[in-house]
Design a protein around this motif. Sequence first.
Motif, PDB file in Angstrom:
ATOM      1  N   HIS A 187       0.842  -1.197   0.000  1.00  9.51           N
ATOM      2  CA  HIS A 187       0.000   0.000   0.000  1.00  9.51           C
ATOM      3  C   HIS A 187       0.878   1.249   0.000  1.00  9.51           C
ATOM      4  N   ARG A 188       0.479   2.211  -0.789  1.00 12.83           N
ATOM      5  CA  ARG A 188       1.293   3.418  -0.921  1.00 12.83           C
ATOM      6  C   ARG A 188       1.266   4.285   0.329  1.00 12.83           C
ATOM      7  N   TRP A 189       0.130   4.300   1.025  1.00  9.99           N
ATOM      8  CA  TRP A 189      -0.041   5.267   2.110  1.00  9.99           C
ATOM      9  C   TRP A 189       0.027   4.647   3.499  1.00  9.99           C
ATOM     10  N   MET A 190      -0.016   3.328   3.592  1.00 10.72           N
ATOM     11  CA  MET A 190      -0.055   2.657   4.885  1.00 10.72           C
ATOM     12  C   MET A 190       1.104   1.674   5.018  1.00 10.72           C
ATOM     13  N   ARG A 191       1.784   1.687   6.146  1.00 10.50           N
ATOM     14  CA  ARG A 191       2.837   0.733   6.438  1.00 10.50           C
ATOM     15  C   ARG A 191       2.549   0.077   7.792  1.00 10.50           C
ATOM     16  N   ILE A 192       2.797  -1.230   7.883  1.00  8.69           N
ATOM     17  CA  ILE A 192       2.553  -1.977   9.112  1.00  8.69           C
ATOM     18  C   ILE A 192       3.826  -2.714   9.509  1.00  8.69           C
ATOM     19  N   GLN A 193       4.242  -2.516  10.750  1.00  8.78           N
ATOM     20  CA  GLN A 193       5.350  -3.264  11.324  1.00  8.78           C
ATOM     21  C   GLN A 193       4.859  -4.023  12.548  1.00  8.78           C
ATOM     22  N   VAL A 194       5.479  -5.161  12.818  1.00 11.62           N
ATOM     23  CA  VAL A 194       5.153  -5.944  14.003  1.00 11.62           C
ATOM     24  C   VAL A 194       6.327  -5.883  14.969  1.00 11.62           C
ATOM     25  N   LEU A 195       6.014  -5.542  16.202  1.00 11.11           N
ATOM     26  CA  LEU A 195       7.020  -5.547  17.259  1.00 11.11           C
ATOM     27  C   LEU A 195       7.025  -6.947  17.876  1.00 11.11           C
ATOM     28  N   PRO A 196       8.095  -7.736  17.656  1.00 11.44           N
ATOM     29  CA  PRO A 196       8.080  -9.130  18.112  1.00 11.44           C
ATOM     30  C   PRO A 196       8.178  -9.251  19.627  1.00 11.44           C
TER      31      PRO A 196
END
Length: 280
Positions: A187-196
């Motif tokens: 997605h151009r406008w949304m980024r998702i990261q996971v904190l392990p």
Amino acid sequence: MANVQSLDPSASPLDYYGWELRRQREAHGLKQGQLGDIIFCTGSLIGQIETTRKVPTRDFSERVDAALGTDGVFSRLIGLVLRSQLPNWFQPYAEMEAKAAYISTYQAQLVYGLLQTEEYARAVLTAGKPGDLDNLLAARMERQRILEREQPPLAWAVLDEAVLLRTIGGANVMRRQLAHLLKFINHRWMRIQVLPLSAGEHPGLAGAFNILRFEDHPDVFYTEDMMSGHMTANPETIREACLHYAHLQAAALSVRDSAALIARVMEERYGDRPEQGAVA
């Protein structure tokens, strides 16, 4: 029976909607039942919406606009109406969120509201035992429309791994929710990261928080406790929150590795299998 003529259109968005619906209907010389026939609903529903005993939906609003040729009046009003159904303490944040140019969020327990599927959101809201579940659900889904704009806000979400592991609504609901998150990988406008979980102690241990940035307004920091939300534009608070968020981003997996983890949890924990208690 409420007397629609006594409605004060300035009392609330819902009052104005009901007042305007009656005004437009009568201007077209239609009875409630006649308008209902045109837009495939009952005259009783028209009356309930005109007297604010029923909250309209976006679909209803679009059909009314098409039937009465009102140039999108009700489709524009419905956003305000649904936002007014949110808890009073949350409405100021929702209004700011809708205007934000950039959204940063850290979520420790749940998927961020803008990223929730409808069934996941329903399960979350049901846990609070609200008396107006359908209205709250419609309002939450309406919030997500900001991501569909031609120029949506830039958004970055850091989700604790615990969010993926906490089963909300059952395995099938979670599988579809995680699949929905994966749609944002490119997605151009949304980024998702996971904190392990392996990150150990981190600045987000105190709880979830959001930072909103604007084109022409000071940045806003927002957090919640069990009963209400708290919002501030205090520069020192914003500075500290931004530092915490930078540390969280640094400790989180990359966007690609986060997507891989989401996909793995989706398959290994919520893979296709009967729900517990289901009859084979």
